[in-house]
Design an enzyme around this catalytic site. Sequence first.
Site, PDB file in Angstrom:
ATOM      1  N   TYR A  30      38.106  82.787  11.989  1.00 17.39           N
ATOM      2  CA  TYR A  30      39.038  81.674  12.206  1.00 17.39           C
ATOM      3  C   TYR A  30      38.572  80.802  13.378  1.00 17.39           C
ATOM      4  O   TYR A  30      38.659  79.572  13.333  1.00 17.39           O
ATOM      5  CB  TYR A  30      40.450  82.211  12.465  1.00 17.39           C
ATOM      6  CG  TYR A  30      41.435  81.152  12.872  1.00 17.39           C
ATOM      7  CD1 TYR A  30      41.988  80.292  11.928  1.00 17.39           C
ATOM      8  CD2 TYR A  30      41.814  81.010  14.205  1.00 17.39           C
ATOM      9  CE1 TYR A  30      42.891  79.306  12.302  1.00 17.39           C
ATOM     10  CE2 TYR A  30      42.721  80.023  14.583  1.00 17.39           C
ATOM     11  CZ  TYR A  30      43.253  79.180  13.628  1.00 17.39           C
ATOM     12  OH  TYR A  30      44.141  78.204  14.004  1.00 17.39           O
ATOM     13  N   VAL A  92      47.356  86.912  13.492  1.00 22.58           N
ATOM     14  CA  VAL A  92      48.215  87.131  12.329  1.00 22.58           C
ATOM     15  C   VAL A  92      47.479  86.559  11.125  1.00 22.58           C
ATOM     16  O   VAL A  92      47.012  85.415  11.158  1.00 22.58           O
ATOM     17  CB  VAL A  92      49.592  86.449  12.505  1.00 22.58           C
ATOM     18  CG1 VAL A  92      50.441  86.601  11.244  1.00 22.58           C
ATOM     19  CG2 VAL A  92      50.316  87.023  13.722  1.00 22.58           C
ATOM     20  N   GLY A 100      57.266  84.764  11.955  1.00 27.07           N
ATOM     21  CA  GLY A 100      57.797  85.348  13.188  1.00 27.07           C
ATOM     22  C   GLY A 100      57.015  86.514  13.746  1.00 27.07           C
ATOM     23  O   GLY A 100      57.411  87.083  14.769  1.00 27.07           O
ATOM     24  N   GLY A 102      54.018  86.547  15.219  1.00 20.87           N
ATOM     25  CA  GLY A 102      53.472  86.198  16.531  1.00 20.87           C
ATOM     26  C   GLY A 102      54.528  86.326  17.613  1.00 20.87           C
ATOM     27  O   GLY A 102      54.299  86.912  18.669  1.00 20.87           O
ATOM     28  N   ASN A 129      42.601  74.833  19.580  1.00 24.79           N
ATOM     29  CA  ASN A 129      43.576  75.532  18.755  1.00 24.79           C
ATOM     30  C   ASN A 129      44.996  75.031  19.046  1.00 24.79           C
ATOM     31  O   ASN A 129      45.818  75.731  19.627  1.00 24.79           O
ATOM     32  CB  ASN A 129      43.455  77.044  18.972  1.00 24.79           C
ATOM     33  CG  ASN A 129      44.193  77.835  17.920  1.00 24.79           C
ATOM     34  OD1 ASN A 129      45.015  77.303  17.180  1.00 24.79           O
ATOM     35  ND2 ASN A 129      43.909  79.124  17.857  1.00 24.79           N
ATOM     36  N   TYR A 136      52.536  78.774  22.012  1.00 24.27           N
ATOM     37  CA  TYR A 136      52.665  79.363  23.350  1.00 24.27           C
ATOM     38  C   TYR A 136      53.609  78.540  24.225  1.00 24.27           C
ATOM     39  O   TYR A 136      54.403  79.094  24.991  1.00 24.27           O
ATOM     40  CB  TYR A 136      51.295  79.497  24.021  1.00 24.27           C
ATOM     41  CG  TYR A 136      50.324  80.370  23.258  1.00 24.27           C
ATOM     42  CD1 TYR A 136      50.743  81.496  22.550  1.00 24.27           C
ATOM     43  CD2 TYR A 136      48.963  80.068  23.235  1.00 24.27           C
ATOM     44  CE1 TYR A 136      49.853  82.289  21.845  1.00 24.27           C
ATOM     45  CE2 TYR A 136      48.064  80.862  22.541  1.00 24.27           C
ATOM     46  CZ  TYR A 136      48.515  81.968  21.848  1.00 24.27           C
ATOM     47  OH  TYR A 136      47.626  82.738  21.163  1.00 24.27           O
TER      48      TYR A 136
END
Length: 172
Positions: A30, A92, A100, A102, A129, A136
């Site tokens: 990723y 994830v 949910g 994360g 990202n 966050y």
Amino acid sequence: MNEYDAFTIRSARPEDTPLILQFIRDLAEYEKLLHEVRATEESLRECLFGPRPVAEALIGEFEGQPAGFALFFHNFSTFVGRPGIYIEDIFVRSEFRGRGLGTAFFLYLAELARRRDCGRIEWAVLDWNEPAIEFYRRLGARPMDQWRVFRLDREMIGRLAAGGGKEPDIGS
């Protein structure tokens, strides 16, 4: 029942080592960094479950299916005078994102940090990202823009150590 009840988060076990390595590879893919993965099942087993574990891992499952993982370790803040938790990786799988997990990982780690009397939880994120950065921020995390991350890789550690405390000749 809240949205997080669909997930089970548990401490990783030695038999999860192949799964953890796969999650690491999935994350690296990723991040377009798969070429940098050097971890092996053996190195992970030693570091996570060996005689002197240096990190811990969590496995997140959705209806019994592995959906994600978090890998973390303790650091120490001299300014705070307390240990902290450093999240090395949190990932994830794409088919489970937005449900949910994360957030559930962060709730779990926050509770763990509270129980272990930690002063902070920290992690790094790649600057491109944006989905993660926004996530966050929604959690209430703040970027530490005044800090820069530095790294010595294994080769540079060897060079530095071989210098016997002298400044290494890095021009060669």
